[in-house]
Design an enzyme around this catalytic site. Structure first.
Site, PDB file in Angstrom:
ATOM      1  N   ASP A   1      10.359 -20.251 -34.297  1.00 38.99           N
ATOM      2  CA  ASP A   1      11.459 -20.430 -35.068  1.00 38.99           C
ATOM      3  C   ASP A   1      12.736 -20.764 -34.115  1.00 38.99           C
ATOM      4  O   ASP A   1      12.492 -20.576 -32.697  1.00 38.99           O
ATOM      5  CB  ASP A   1      11.889 -19.210 -35.749  1.00 38.99           C
TER       6      ASP A   1
ATOM      7  N   ASP B   1      16.685 -20.529 -35.092  1.00 38.48           N
ATOM      8  CA  ASP B   1      18.027 -19.540 -34.987  1.00 38.48           C
ATOM      9  C   ASP B   1      17.838 -18.165 -34.960  1.00 38.48           C
ATOM     10  O   ASP B   1      16.653 -17.699 -35.724  1.00 38.48           O
ATOM     11  CB  ASP B   1      18.528 -19.873 -36.802  1.00 38.48           C
TER      12      ASP B   1
ATOM     13  N   GLU C   1      22.781 -18.196 -35.808  1.00 39.29           N
ATOM     14  CA  GLU C   1      22.242 -18.869 -36.987  1.00 39.29           C
ATOM     15  C   GLU C   1      23.130 -20.073 -37.131  1.00 39.29           C
ATOM     16  O   GLU C   1      24.604 -19.681 -37.381  1.00 39.29           O
ATOM     17  CB  GLU C   1      22.261 -18.133 -38.171  1.00 39.29           C
TER      18      GLU C   1
ATOM     19  N   LYS D   1       6.270 -24.009 -42.648  1.00 39.50           N
ATOM     20  CA  LYS D   1       6.258 -23.498 -41.226  1.00 39.50           C
ATOM     21  C   LYS D   1       4.488 -23.331 -40.993  1.00 39.50           C
ATOM     22  O   LYS D   1       4.339 -23.615 -39.829  1.00 39.50           O
ATOM     23  CB  LYS D   1       7.193 -22.454 -40.913  1.00 39.50           C
TER      24      LYS D   1
ATOM     25  N   ASP E   1      11.973 -14.479 -36.283  1.00 36.54           N
ATOM     26  CA  ASP E   1      12.876 -13.136 -36.551  1.00 36.54           C
ATOM     27  C   ASP E   1      13.087 -12.951 -38.335  1.00 36.54           C
ATOM     28  O   ASP E   1      13.314 -11.820 -38.627  1.00 36.54           O
ATOM     29  CB  ASP E   1      14.158 -13.170 -35.832  1.00 36.54           C
TER      30      ASP E   1
ATOM     31  N   ASN F   1      11.187 -15.890 -43.542  1.00 36.17           N
ATOM     32  CA  ASN F   1      10.434 -16.910 -43.786  1.00 36.17           C
ATOM     33  C   ASN F   1       9.610 -17.468 -42.741  1.00 36.17           C
ATOM     34  O   ASN F   1       8.971 -18.640 -42.820  1.00 36.17           O
ATOM     35  CB  ASN F   1      11.536 -18.235 -44.019  1.00 36.17           C
TER      36      ASN F   1
END
Length: 337
Positions: A133, A135, A142, A266, A289, A292
């Site tokens: 990931d 952000d 973010e 993802k 984190d 999602n």
């Protein structure tokens, strides 16, 4: 050649500094105790990893706790994942991994230590794939929240972001809702933010080590392409997959185009890239984190929540809850028995 032994009573009474004098680095020690099964080598071991700074008596405490849970502790190893990291400890345990993992998560939360249960973890010594990931994982911010700050709508957007990352809102709908509030923000301000992205401590080190060992590196992000592209340059990544933020050439127009990179996308990306590379699932690592990221974490050979939200730490196969992301190397460098 037979492995050296250590008495369980000795292991269960020493702090990590004392054990450093008793256990040579990267060498497995059989644990002497009467309850050990006779045919331990015929069974597939589960690894219980304990890592972090200043472990103190945590090694001894965990060894004693493992004796109370189902399964049998057969060996221990003190190993070094990287010269910049303190040694970690890993136990070889024969028992039900899923049950042990739940018990260990509670133990880690109750005692404030970082630990994990691993079965057939990825090997740094073989080619692999890391999908991360972006952000709050590869970078410390973010991006959508920081863009919102530029437009004076930070509080509104950040509140929705927090709910989405905690799994309280459906991601795609929340993304469109947040992006709509960015309408009218000048692209020149977005570009300034793009050029100032703060990398998560330790991620450069991880990527450098993985590249040296012929791993492929990628981002799968619910964030935006311009930021992912900049991180790609900073970390020398092989591929990125992120959302397209629409503009009219001067300002953001408040929409995204194309298929939204949500949890399903993802996970799909990780599997497709893995198959393209011809890699076994076991040689894939995913980190993230937010809620999602969970599907992706479970599709990988090993999924690690990094500084994750409570839901993600609770549900991910493993977690880093404090310190540098360089600690990911612990999961990839457990010595062979």
């Amino acid at each position: 050649m037979s492995q050296p032994n250590i008495a369980f009573s000795t292991l269960a009474q020493q702090d990590d500094l004392s054990l450093s004098n008793l256990l040579s680095l990267n060498l497995w020690y059989d644990i002497d105790h009467s309850s050990l099964v006779a045919d331990k080598e015929a069974q597939t071991p589960t690894y219980v990893l304990l890592f972090g700074f200043q472990l103190g008596m945590q090694v001894a405490n965990l060894a004693q706790q493992l004796q109370l849970w189902p399964g049998q502790v057969s060996a221990v190893c003190r190993f070094e994942a990287h010269s910049d990291l303190p040694p970690a400890f890993v136990f070889s345990v024969h028992g039900e991994a899923a049950e042990l993992a739940q018990q260990l998560k509670q133990y880690g939360a109750d005692n404030g230590v970082q630990c994990a249960v691993l079965v057939n973890p990825p090997k740094l010594s073989e080619p692999g794939l890391l999908v991360m990931d972006m952000d709050s994982t590869a970078i410390t911010i973010e991006c959508i929240d920081e863009i919102a700050r530029l437009g004076g709508v930070y509080d509104e957007v950040a509140a929705v972001t927090a709910q989405a990352m905690a799994g309280k809102l459906e991601f795609s709908a929340s993304l469109r809702q947040r992006v709509a509030k960015l309408e009218g923000i000048p692209l020149k301000l977005v570009a300034e933010l793009q050029n100032q992205l703060p990398l998560m401590p330790g991620i450069e080190q991880v990527c450098e080590v993985l590249r040296e060992h012929k791993w492929h590196l990628a981002i799968a992000s619910g964030g935006f392409v311009p930021f992912a592209a900049h991180v790609q340059q900073l970390l020398n990544l092989d591929r990125i997959h992120a959302n397209t933020l629409d503009d009219d050439g001067e300002v953001l127009v408040g929409t995204v185009s194309g298929k939204i990179v949500d949890a399903d996308e993802k996970a799909r990306f990780l599997c497709a890239y893995r198959d393209e590379l011809g890699l076994a699932k076991a040689q894939t690592l995913a980190i993230g984190d937010g809620a999602n990221d969970l599907l992706m974490l479970h599709q990988a050979g090993l999924g690690v929540a990094v500084h994750g939200k409570a839901k993600v730490v609770a549900e991910a196969p493993a977690a880093i809850t404090a310190g540098s992301l360089a600690q990911l190397l612990y999961f990839l460098t457990i010595p062979a028995r």
